[in-house]
Each structure stands twice: as C-alpha cells, then as structure tokens.
Scaffold this motif. Structure first.
Motif, PDB file in Angstrom:
ATOM      1  N   SER A  71       2.685  -7.552  -0.956  1.00 52.78           N
ATOM      2  CA  SER A  71       2.087  -6.698   0.069  1.00 52.78           C
ATOM      3  C   SER A  71       2.408  -7.283   1.438  1.00 52.78           C
ATOM      4  O   SER A  71       2.195  -8.476   1.671  1.00 52.78           O
ATOM      5  N   ASP A  72       2.950  -6.469   2.319  1.00 57.22           N
ATOM      6  CA  ASP A  72       3.333  -6.915   3.667  1.00 57.22           C
ATOM      7  C   ASP A  72       4.285  -8.110   3.626  1.00 57.22           C
ATOM      8  O   ASP A  72       4.211  -9.025   4.444  1.00 57.22           O
ATOM      9  N   GLY A  73       5.176  -8.111   2.639  1.00 57.40           N
ATOM     10  CA  GLY A  73       6.179  -9.167   2.542  1.00 57.40           C
ATOM     11  C   GLY A  73       5.683 -10.470   1.948  1.00 57.40           C
ATOM     12  O   GLY A  73       6.435 -11.448   1.890  1.00 57.40           O
ATOM     13  N   LYS A  74       4.428 -10.520   1.483  1.00 57.57           N
ATOM     14  CA  LYS A  74       3.867 -11.745   0.921  1.00 57.57           C
ATOM     15  C   LYS A  74       3.513 -11.520  -0.546  1.00 57.57           C
ATOM     16  O   LYS A  74       2.942 -10.493  -0.908  1.00 57.57           O
ATOM     17  N   VAL A  91       9.920  -2.722   3.391  1.00 57.98           N
ATOM     18  CA  VAL A  91       8.958  -3.392   4.274  1.00 57.98           C
ATOM     19  C   VAL A  91       8.185  -4.488   3.539  1.00 57.98           C
ATOM     20  O   VAL A  91       7.194  -5.006   4.047  1.00 57.98           O
ATOM     21  N   ASP A  93       6.731  -4.343   0.299  1.00 60.29           N
ATOM     22  CA  ASP A  93       5.598  -3.924  -0.533  1.00 60.29           C
ATOM     23  C   ASP A  93       6.087  -3.530  -1.918  1.00 60.29           C
ATOM     24  O   ASP A  93       7.172  -2.950  -2.070  1.00 60.29           O
ATOM     25  N   LYS A 117       2.114   1.571   1.453  1.00 58.63           N
ATOM     26  CA  LYS A 117       1.057   0.643   1.872  1.00 58.63           C
ATOM     27  C   LYS A 117      -0.210   0.746   1.022  1.00 58.63           C
ATOM     28  O   LYS A 117      -1.291   0.347   1.458  1.00 58.63           O
ATOM     29  N   SER A 153      -3.441  -4.041   1.387  1.00 59.46           N
ATOM     30  CA  SER A 153      -3.640  -5.396   1.926  1.00 59.46           C
ATOM     31  C   SER A 153      -5.095  -5.621   2.331  1.00 59.46           C
ATOM     32  O   SER A 153      -5.648  -6.705   2.105  1.00 59.46           O
TER      33      SER A 153
END
Length: 236
Positions: A71-74, A91, A93, A117, A153
C-alpha cells in the motif's frame, strides 16, 4: 626460491582464470539473444515480474514466500497468504490477484479486482467445506462498494490501533460505528450458488441489506422476493 616461483605460477594461473571468466561474462552480456531464454521445465518457489526500473508488477509464489501485499509503495506486515498470483499497479498498491488453497477443512479459489487505493470491489470465487458429511459449497460473482473517504492505508492504521488495545468490546463498537457511517465495504451483489443450494441473483442496498432475491432453490422451486430495509418481504 623454488617455492616462491611455484606460488607465483599459481597466482598467474588464478589471475588468468579470473580474466577468462570475466571475459566470458562480458561477452554473454552483449549477446543479442541473452534476454530471451527458453526452458522446457523449471521449479521455482517465487517469481517477481518487474519493470526495467525494478518496480514490482506481479508476484507468482507458493504459500511460504507469498508477498504480504503493498500500500502506497510500502510492504504490509508479514502475514499468511495463499499461493497464487498478486498484481501491483504503478503507484505501489496491490490491485488484485488469483489465489487458491485446500486442506482437510476447506477448499477455495478466488480471483479479485481491487478498487484504486482500496480493497476488492469484485471477486469470482469458489469455496467449499471439505470436512464431515456436509460439504457446503458456494461459487459465483460478488461485488462490493468501497468508500473513497477511507482508503486501505487509513484502514490498516485504524485496525492496527484497535487491535493494539486488546479490547474486544471497543473493537466491535468502533467497527460497527465505521460500518454505520458507510466507511467499510458493503456487499452489493452476488450471482451464483449459495451454501443453501440456491442458484440465482441476490442484490443488496447501500447498507449491505438484501433487497431482491431471484433464484431457484434446491427443490427446483422458483422464488422471486423483494424485501424492505428491515428484511421483511414486500412481495413474493
């Protein structure tokens, strides 16, 4: 002196061997066909499909090495996940996947499509109880609504905080509050076969309550029902 000359010869041979190996690697790197390899069979625990810049796009994995999600690149926290394929968008996700599993208690397979998202909005799924004499099974297409105001997230942070309290009553109360506020996902439609043996179309309202049923039951009886928001029949 003789010993020293012997050691020098060994060093020369070692240096020559390294030079040849390096030259071979250099030659192979410029071969035009090196980017396309053909295998008749390969055993592998996990394959990562990436862009040229290293961006992860897809993971094909067994259960032990399955990706926890992103999520959000993490990466999300490590968790048990079924084997299969996980997809990732540009992005950073997770955006869907195909997973499957079976043991002595249950079996199933799911293809999911996630909202941008957020979590899944559509699934093609199959599940079955494999224990005992009663082998309940269900399969079909499901769709959900996800809130644009409560991305995945943010949900992860909230649920992690609630879990850290270790208070089941507070947890359930807060989940209910978020659900009533329309922040959590709501199932809106199912087309398929239920565990009751009903095959048909089941439509829910924005609160997740069933409002229309059109199905054939396990006794081959045709049923068409319209329900109010309290689940009471309006017509049948």
């Amino acid at each position: 002196m003789e010993k020293l000359l012997k050691e020098v010869r060994i060093l020369k041979i070692y240096a020559l061997t390294l030079t040849i190996i390096f030259a071979l690697f250099l030659f192979m790197s410029f071969r035009p066909d090196i980017t396309h390899q053909k295998f008749q069979e390969i055993d592998v625990e996990r394959i990562n499909v990436v862009e040229k810049d290293g961006t992860l796009k897809m993971v094909i994995s067994n259960k032990a090495r399955q990706h926890p999600g992103m999520s959000d690149g993490k990466d999300l926290s490590k968790r048990d996940r079924s084997p299969g394929i996980i997809f990732f968008n540009g992005v950073g996700d997770e955006c869907g996947g195909l997973i499957y599993e079976a043991d002595k208690q249950s079996a199933g397979m799911v293809y999911s499509v996630d909202q941008y998202k957020n979590d899944q909005v559509m699934q093609l799924q199959y599940s079955q109880n494999t224990s005992g004499d009663k082998k309940d099974r269900s399969y079909g297409l499901k769709i959900w609504d996800q809130s644009d105001d409560f991305p995945l997230s943010a949900q992860i942070k909230v649920f992690d905080s609630l879990a850290a309290l270790k208070n089941e009553a507070v947890y359930e109360k807060e989940v209910q509050r978020m659900s009533d506020a329309g922040l959590l996902n709501k199932e809106r439609l199912f087309i398929g076969k239920t565990k009751k043996g009903e095959v048909g179309l089941f439509i829910r309202d924005e609160k997740g309550k069933t409002r229309i049923k059109l199905y054939v039951d396990k006794n081959n009886k045709t049923v068409i029902e319209m329900l109010d928001e309290n689940g009471q029949p309006v017509s049948r």
